[in-house]
Design a protein around this motif. Sequence first.
Motif, mmCIF file in Angstrom:
data_model
loop_
_atom_site.group_PDB
_atom_site.id
_atom_site.type_symbol
_atom_site.label_atom_id
_atom_site.label_comp_id
_atom_site.label_asym_id
_atom_site.label_seq_id
_atom_site.Cartn_x
_atom_site.Cartn_y
_atom_site.Cartn_z
ATOM 1 N N ILE A 137 0.824 -1.219 0.000
ATOM 2 C CA ILE A 137 0.000 0.000 0.000
ATOM 3 C C ILE A 137 0.856 1.267 0.000
ATOM 4 O O ILE A 137 0.337 2.363 0.133
ATOM 5 N N GLY A 138 2.169 1.104 -0.125
ATOM 6 C CA GLY A 138 3.077 2.256 -0.184
ATOM 7 C C GLY A 138 3.153 3.020 1.120
ATOM 8 O O GLY A 138 3.315 4.233 1.124
ATOM 9 N N ALA A 139 3.039 2.290 2.234
ATOM 10 C CA ALA A 139 3.055 2.939 3.547
ATOM 11 C C ALA A 139 4.106 2.283 4.438
ATOM 12 O O ALA A 139 4.636 1.215 4.127
ATOM 13 N N ILE A 140 4.386 2.958 5.543
ATOM 14 C CA ILE A 140 5.315 2.420 6.526
ATOM 15 C C ILE A 140 4.748 2.687 7.914
ATOM 16 O O ILE A 140 4.231 3.778 8.174
ATOM 17 N N VAL A 141 4.811 1.688 8.765
ATOM 18 C CA VAL A 141 4.379 1.836 10.148
ATOM 19 C C VAL A 141 5.634 2.132 10.964
ATOM 20 O O VAL A 141 6.594 1.363 10.939
ATOM 21 N N ILE A 142 5.618 3.270 11.651
ATOM 22 C CA ILE A 142 6.784 3.692 12.428
ATOM 23 C C ILE A 142 6.417 3.692 13.907
ATOM 24 O O ILE A 142 5.422 4.290 14.314
ATOM 25 N N TYR A 143 7.241 2.996 14.692
ATOM 26 C CA TYR A 143 7.097 2.962 16.142
ATOM 27 C C TYR A 143 8.219 3.813 16.706
ATOM 28 O O TYR A 143 9.378 3.577 16.412
ATOM 29 N N GLY A 144 7.870 4.818 17.511
ATOM 30 C CA GLY A 144 8.916 5.665 18.057
ATOM 31 C C GLY A 144 8.371 6.890 18.729
ATOM 32 O O GLY A 144 7.240 6.911 19.223
ATOM 33 N N ASP A 145 9.171 7.942 18.728
ATOM 34 C CA ASP A 145 8.794 9.222 19.312
ATOM 35 C C ASP A 145 8.382 10.172 18.194
ATOM 36 O O ASP A 145 9.002 10.192 17.124
ATOM 37 N N PHE A 146 7.358 10.972 18.478
ATOM 38 C CA PHE A 146 6.834 11.914 17.496
ATOM 39 C C PHE A 146 6.723 13.281 18.133
ATOM 40 O O PHE A 146 6.387 13.397 19.325
ATOM 41 N N ALA A 147 6.998 14.322 17.361
ATOM 42 C CA ALA A 147 6.875 15.693 17.848
ATOM 43 C C ALA A 147 5.394 16.002 18.059
ATOM 44 O O ALA A 147 4.594 15.883 17.141
ATOM 45 N N ARG A 148 5.068 16.370 19.287
ATOM 46 C CA ARG A 148 3.685 16.724 19.628
ATOM 47 C C ARG A 148 3.732 17.998 20.446
ATOM 48 O O ARG A 148 4.110 17.973 21.622
ATOM 49 N N GLY A 149 3.347 19.100 19.832
ATOM 50 C CA GLY A 149 3.386 20.383 20.550
ATOM 51 C C GLY A 149 4.810 20.778 20.861
ATOM 52 O O GLY A 149 5.644 20.902 19.975
ATOM 53 N N GLU A 150 5.088 20.936 22.144
ATOM 54 C CA GLU A 150 6.421 21.373 22.551
ATOM 55 C C GLU A 150 7.332 20.225 22.969
ATOM 56 O O GLU A 150 8.467 20.451 23.345
ATOM 57 N N GLY A 151 6.839 18.989 22.917
ATOM 58 C CA GLY A 151 7.664 17.871 23.341
ATOM 59 C C GLY A 151 7.513 16.674 22.420
ATOM 60 O O GLY A 151 6.934 16.757 21.340
ATOM 61 N N LEU A 152 8.057 15.578 22.879
ATOM 62 C CA LEU A 152 7.974 14.325 22.133
ATOM 63 C C LEU A 152 7.064 13.359 22.887
ATOM 64 O O LEU A 152 7.054 13.338 24.109
ATOM 65 N N GLY A 153 6.337 12.563 22.115
ATOM 66 C CA GLY A 153 5.494 11.536 22.706
ATOM 67 C C GLY A 153 5.687 10.222 21.983
ATOM 68 O O GLY A 153 5.853 10.195 20.771
ATOM 69 N N LYS A 154 5.662 9.129 22.729
ATOM 70 C CA LYS A 154 5.799 7.806 22.126
ATOM 71 C C LYS A 154 4.504 7.449 21.421
ATOM 72 O O LYS A 154 3.433 7.846 21.838
ATOM 73 N N GLY A 155 4.639 6.694 20.339
ATOM 74 C CA GLY A 155 3.447 6.286 19.624
ATOM 75 C C GLY A 155 3.767 5.460 18.400
ATOM 76 O O GLY A 155 4.904 5.052 18.173
ATOM 77 N N VAL A 156 2.722 5.221 17.615
ATOM 78 C CA VAL A 156 2.806 4.468 16.381
ATOM 79 C C VAL A 156 2.050 5.266 15.329
ATOM 80 O O VAL A 156 0.975 5.788 15.600
ATOM 81 N N ALA A 157 2.625 5.360 14.146
ATOM 82 C CA ALA A 157 1.953 6.091 13.060
ATOM 83 C C ALA A 157 2.195 5.371 11.745
ATOM 84 O O ALA A 157 3.213 4.707 11.560
ATOM 85 N N ILE A 158 1.251 5.537 10.834
ATOM 86 C CA ILE A 158 1.410 5.008 9.481
ATOM 87 C C ILE A 158 1.598 6.211 8.566
ATOM 88 O O ILE A 158 0.796 7.144 8.579
ATOM 89 N N LEU A 159 2.694 6.185 7.817
ATOM 90 C CA LEU A 159 3.079 7.320 6.980
ATOM 91 C C LEU A 159 3.394 6.841 5.570
ATOM 92 O O LEU A 159 3.626 5.648 5.352
ATOM 93 N N PRO A 160 3.443 7.760 4.599
ATOM 94 C CA PRO A 160 3.774 7.367 3.221
ATOM 95 C C PRO A 160 5.180 6.781 3.113
ATOM 96 O O PRO A 160 6.116 7.274 3.733
ATOM 97 N N LEU A 161 5.289 5.740 2.320
ATOM 98 C CA LEU A 161 6.580 5.098 2.044
ATOM 99 C C LEU A 161 7.172 5.650 0.752
ATOM 100 O O LEU A 161 8.355 5.932 0.665
ATOM 101 N N ASP A 162 6.327 5.801 -0.260
ATOM 102 C CA ASP A 162 6.773 6.307 -1.557
ATOM 103 C C ASP A 162 5.574 6.855 -2.313
ATOM 104 O O ASP A 162 4.505 7.070 -1.744
#
Length: 185
Positions: A137-162
């Motif tokens: 589906i041209g996507a990637i599931v990323i497990y890690g830290d994400f910028a949220r507001g003024e800090g970082l939060g742990k989570g999981v997101a699906i983002l474009p691969l290509d």
Amino acid sequence: MKLTDKRLLILLIAFHAIMLALFVYIVISGVQLRWHLGYVIFWAAALFGMTLYFIRDTIISKIYSICWIGLSVIGVIVTFITYDSVYCETDKYIMKEPSEIIGFDSAILYEKKGLLEIEKQRYKGVYPHSMTPLDSIGAIVIYGDFARGEGLGKGVAILPLDDSFDEHKAKEYALNHSIDYGTTE
């Protein structure tokens, strides 16, 4: 100089010239080599350039070697500035921290192709610990830290691969697996 010494000198100069030509090609074409082989090629050219100081007894070879000593000092600085560390990798992809001094991307995804790393996507505000590519589906599931507001939060997101990213299928996959559906914006 003995015959074997001449052969050694010719081999040294040939090896130095080949490494120098490879390095110039890599820099001009912007190729990214796996396992940081670009650095290895530069340092091989530099070290063999510097050894001419001890092997050849002419003023030109001495000046050439001293120039390589100067280039090596600059090379240490450039190596330190441009070294990109690896966040995580799979058998097909590798996610690296960008080596740019001033940059806004926090992660770059490369596809492994033999000795090359081909850039696929850049992500902002993503600091991955692991990833799962979904090529279908041209996507990637990323497990890690994400910028949220003024800090970082742990989570999981699906983002474009290509460019083959299928938004509908990505949203469906995210819904089925309880993953936040996000963008890189």
